[in-house]
Design a protein around this motif. Structure first.
Motif, PDB file in Angstrom:
ATOM      1  N   ARG A   1      55.592  51.493  18.832  1.00  0.00           N
ATOM      2  CA  ARG A   1      54.570  50.966  18.390  1.00  0.00           C
ATOM      3  C   ARG A   1      53.586  50.749  19.412  1.00  0.00           C
ATOM      4  N   TYR A   2      52.425  50.998  18.152  1.00  0.00           N
ATOM      5  CA  TYR A   2      51.115  50.477  19.049  1.00  0.00           C
ATOM      6  C   TYR A   2      50.944  49.110  19.041  1.00  0.00           C
ATOM      7  N   PRO A   3      49.662  48.981  20.320  1.00  0.00           N
ATOM      8  CA  PRO A   3      50.113  49.784  21.315  1.00  0.00           C
ATOM      9  C   PRO A   3      50.831  49.134  22.599  1.00  0.00           C
TER      10      PRO A   3
ATOM     11  N   THR B   1      38.781  58.376  23.503  1.00  0.00           N
ATOM     12  CA  THR B   1      38.822  59.622  22.844  1.00  0.00           C
ATOM     13  C   THR B   1      38.827  59.207  21.138  1.00  0.00           C
ATOM     14  N   ILE B   2      39.268  58.524  20.976  1.00  0.00           N
ATOM     15  CA  ILE B   2      39.783  58.514  18.977  1.00  0.00           C
ATOM     16  C   ILE B   2      38.072  58.317  19.308  1.00  0.00           C
ATOM     17  N   GLN B   3      37.689  57.400  19.872  1.00  0.00           N
ATOM     18  CA  GLN B   3      36.182  57.403  19.128  1.00  0.00           C
ATOM     19  C   GLN B   3      34.532  58.790  19.813  1.00  0.00           C
TER      20      GLN B   3
ATOM     21  N   PRO C   1      46.760  61.700  25.129  1.00  0.00           N
ATOM     22  CA  PRO C   1      45.736  60.919  24.782  1.00  0.00           C
ATOM     23  C   PRO C   1      46.517  60.654  22.709  1.00  0.00           C
ATOM     24  N   LEU C   2      46.880  59.838  22.875  1.00  0.00           N
ATOM     25  CA  LEU C   2      47.367  59.300  21.158  1.00  0.00           C
ATOM     26  C   LEU C   2      46.421  59.829  20.354  1.00  0.00           C
ATOM     27  N   SER C   3      46.957  60.145  19.065  1.00  0.00           N
ATOM     28  CA  SER C   3      47.024  60.606  17.510  1.00  0.00           C
ATOM     29  C   SER C   3      48.069  59.579  16.719  1.00  0.00           C
ATOM     30  N   ASN C   4      46.817  59.082  15.335  1.00  0.00           N
ATOM     31  CA  ASN C   4      47.581  57.557  14.510  1.00  0.00           C
ATOM     32  C   ASN C   4      48.171  59.042  13.685  1.00  0.00           C
ATOM     33  N   GLN C   5      49.637  58.667  13.437  1.00  0.00           N
ATOM     34  CA  GLN C   5      50.192  59.666  12.040  1.00  0.00           C
ATOM     35  C   GLN C   5      49.960  58.777  10.763  1.00  0.00           C
ATOM     36  N   LEU C   6      50.228  57.783  11.062  1.00  0.00           N
ATOM     37  CA  LEU C   6      49.878  57.163   9.953  1.00  0.00           C
ATOM     38  C   LEU C   6      49.896  57.692   8.565  1.00  0.00           C
ATOM     39  N   ARG C   7      48.734  58.820   9.224  1.00  0.00           N
ATOM     40  CA  ARG C   7      47.833  59.778   7.664  1.00  0.00           C
ATOM     41  C   ARG C   7      48.941  60.691   7.438  1.00  0.00           C
ATOM     42  N   GLY C   8      50.096  61.246   8.622  1.00  0.00           N
ATOM     43  CA  GLY C   8      50.104  62.238   8.355  1.00  0.00           C
ATOM     44  C   GLY C   8      50.293  63.349   9.398  1.00  0.00           C
TER      45      GLY C   8
ATOM     46  N   GLY D   1      57.631  60.640  24.339  1.00  0.00           N
ATOM     47  CA  GLY D   1      57.606  59.590  23.535  1.00  0.00           C
ATOM     48  C   GLY D   1      56.459  58.919  22.728  1.00  0.00           C
ATOM     49  N   TRP D   2      56.941  59.952  21.433  1.00  0.00           N
ATOM     50  CA  TRP D   2      55.813  58.729  20.540  1.00  0.00           C
ATOM     51  C   TRP D   2      57.396  58.241  19.262  1.00  0.00           C
ATOM     52  N   LYS D   3      58.646  58.567  20.231  1.00  0.00           N
ATOM     53  CA  LYS D   3      59.538  57.978  18.876  1.00  0.00           C
ATOM     54  C   LYS D   3      61.162  57.956  19.678  1.00  0.00           C
TER      55      LYS D   3
HETATM   56  N1  UYC Z   1      51.250  54.467  16.353  1.00  0.00           N
HETATM   57  O1  UYC Z   1      53.246  55.105  15.552  1.00  0.00           O
HETATM   58  N2  UYC Z   1      49.410  52.165  13.584  1.00  0.00           N
HETATM   59  C1  UYC Z   1      47.118  53.259  15.222  1.00  0.00           C
HETATM   60  C2  UYC Z   1      50.115  56.006  17.056  1.00  0.00           C
HETATM   61  C3  UYC Z   1      52.164  55.614  13.083  1.00  0.00           C
HETATM   62  C4  UYC Z   1      49.879  52.483  12.612  1.00  0.00           C
HETATM   63  C5  UYC Z   1      46.236  53.486  16.809  1.00  0.00           C
HETATM   64  C6  UYC Z   1      50.958  57.247  17.482  1.00  0.00           C
HETATM   65  C7  UYC Z   1      53.176  55.193  12.604  1.00  0.00           C
HETATM   66  C8  UYC Z   1      49.332  50.945  12.016  1.00  0.00           C
HETATM   67  C9  UYC Z   1      47.051  54.480  17.113  1.00  0.00           C
HETATM   68  C10 UYC Z   1      52.647  56.671  17.121  1.00  0.00           C
HETATM   69  C11 UYC Z   1      53.339  54.516  11.661  1.00  0.00           C
HETATM   70  C12 UYC Z   1      48.206  51.146  12.432  1.00  0.00           C
HETATM   71  C13 UYC Z   1      48.331  54.554  16.779  1.00  0.00           C
HETATM   72  C14 UYC Z   1      51.912  55.132  16.145  1.00  0.00           C
HETATM   73  C15 UYC Z   1      51.642  53.688  12.608  1.00  0.00           C
HETATM   74  C16 UYC Z   1      48.323  51.941  13.868  1.00  0.00           C
HETATM   75  C17 UYC Z   1      45.289  52.840  16.534  1.00  0.00           C
HETATM   76  C18 UYC Z   1      53.488  56.830  16.857  1.00  0.00           C
HETATM   77  C19 UYC Z   1      54.169  53.093  11.710  1.00  0.00           C
HETATM   78  C20 UYC Z   1      46.617  50.201  12.517  1.00  0.00           C
HETATM   79  C21 UYC Z   1      44.069  53.835  16.170  1.00  0.00           C
HETATM   80  C22 UYC Z   1      53.870  58.788  16.050  1.00  0.00           C
HETATM   81  C23 UYC Z   1      55.152  53.723  11.296  1.00  0.00           C
HETATM   82  C24 UYC Z   1      45.807  50.012  10.327  1.00  0.00           C
HETATM   83  C25 UYC Z   1      43.963  53.948  14.317  1.00  0.00           C
HETATM   84  C26 UYC Z   1      45.516  51.539  10.607  1.00  0.00           C
HETATM   85  C27 UYC Z   1      47.396  51.917  14.824  1.00  0.00           C
HETATM   86  C28 UYC Z   1      49.065  56.039  17.379  1.00  0.00           C
HETATM   87  C29 UYC Z   1      51.278  52.804  11.849  1.00  0.00           C
HETATM   88  C30 UYC Z   1      46.088  55.190  18.264  1.00  0.00           C
HETATM   89  C31 UYC Z   1      50.392  57.916  17.622  1.00  0.00           C
HETATM   90  C32 UYC Z   1      54.082  57.206  11.938  1.00  0.00           C
HETATM   91  C33 UYC Z   1      49.359  50.350  10.339  1.00  0.00           C
HETATM   92  N3  UYC Z   1      48.995  53.590  16.295  1.00  0.00           N
HETATM   93  N4  UYC Z   1      51.628  54.891  13.063  1.00  0.00           N
HETATM   94  O2  UYC Z   1      43.834  55.058  14.681  1.00  0.00           O
HETATM   95  O3  UYC Z   1      44.842  51.670   9.686  1.00  0.00           O
HETATM   96  O4  UYC Z   1      43.548  52.795  13.812  1.00  0.00           O
HETATM   97  O5  UYC Z   1      45.260  52.900  11.849  1.00  0.00           O
HETATM   98  O6  UYC Z   1      52.129  56.889  13.960  1.00  0.00           O
END
Ligand code: UYC
Length: 232
Positions: free
Chosen positions: A190-192, A111-113, A207-214, A181-183
């Protein structure tokens, strides 16, 4: 036993959603006779939009080793039960197959792809999206991705489910994260391995949506015009 099959068949056709949900695995246990009831069921309903009950019946056939089931799907539903519409020529069949197999983790990656493919080659290379790219994504494609998730998850997973929960919480992210269930408290899941990759997950978990970038990209996705009408 023909009698069992016949009464299950009647109940499947006439029953409520809840009853149908219980009957489908029972038919699956009855071998070829049960499978042919599921085939008849799918064929009868094929002129209506697929629901997650159709998804259940389809998944039994899809995951069966029986030859009649394989032949049936090949001739009647070669691409699944959700029309794989795309405005930009994207092939959603890999996603449909992973969801039919209930491999939610691999389906999430695909899905992300696919979301990146929607945004174009630079996003595919980057492997993540800008919110402007999400805003410009074609509604048809987002609806196809969403519909696949809905139909193959008992209506539990998908962007429209997430949107509905988000709206019901007044768009409050702090309430939304634990709800899906994301927090947990102050801790991001923690992913995955922290995530739940099956139907025991909370509604809207996938599906998930990475929140790392806001949160901006996810906000754009949940606000997309694709969901404006009841596209659920
Ligand atoms: N990850 O924590 N996530 C990744 C989620 C955050 C982090 C991928 C979801 C918080 C790092 C997916 C949550 C956070 C990486 C998701 C979650 C964080 C990564 C793989 C709950 C730290 C790898 C696809 C909100 C506190 C490095 C992708 C990187 C990967 C999903 C850390 C699908 C829903 C804020 C370090 N996390 N992600 O996008 O650069 O890489 O991605 O959301």
């Amino acid at each position: 036993p023909a009698n069992d099959t016949d009464s299950l068949r009647q109940t499947l056709i006439a029953g409520s959603l809840q009853v149908q949900q219980q009957i489908i695995p029972q038919l699956a246990d009855l071998g070829n006779e049960g499978l042919s009831v599921l085939m008849e069921f799918l064929l009868k309903r094929r002129d209506n939009p697929a629901t997650w009950i159709d998804g259940k019946a389809y998944q039994v056939l899809y995951n069966s080793d029986a030859l009649p089931a394989k032949e049936f799907l090949l001739s009647c539903f070669p691409e699944g039960i959700v029309p794989l519409k795309s405005e930009c020529g994207i092939n959603y069949n890999p996603l449909q197959q992973l969801l039919a197999a209930q491999d939610f983790q691999a389906a999430d990656r695909v899905t992300i792809q696919k979301m990146c493919e929607l945004a174009g080659p630079t996003a595919v290379q980057r492997k993540w999206l800008y919110f402007t790219e999400v805003e410009n994504a074609p509604a048809v494609d987002l609806q196809t991705i969403n519909y696949l998730w809905l139909v193959h998850s008992e209506g539990k997973f998908g962007f429209s489910v997430q949107r509905e929960i988000w709206l019901s919480l007044g768009k409050n992210w702090d309430s939304f994260w634990p709800k899906i269930g994301w927090k947990n408290g102050n801790n991001w899941t923690r992913y995955p391995n922290g995530f739940t990759w099956d139907l025991s997950a909370p509604r809207g978990h996938l599906p998930l949506s990475n929140q790392l970038r806001g949160v901006r990209v996810f906000a754009s996705l949940l606000s997309h015009p694709a969901w404006a009408k009841s596209a659920t």
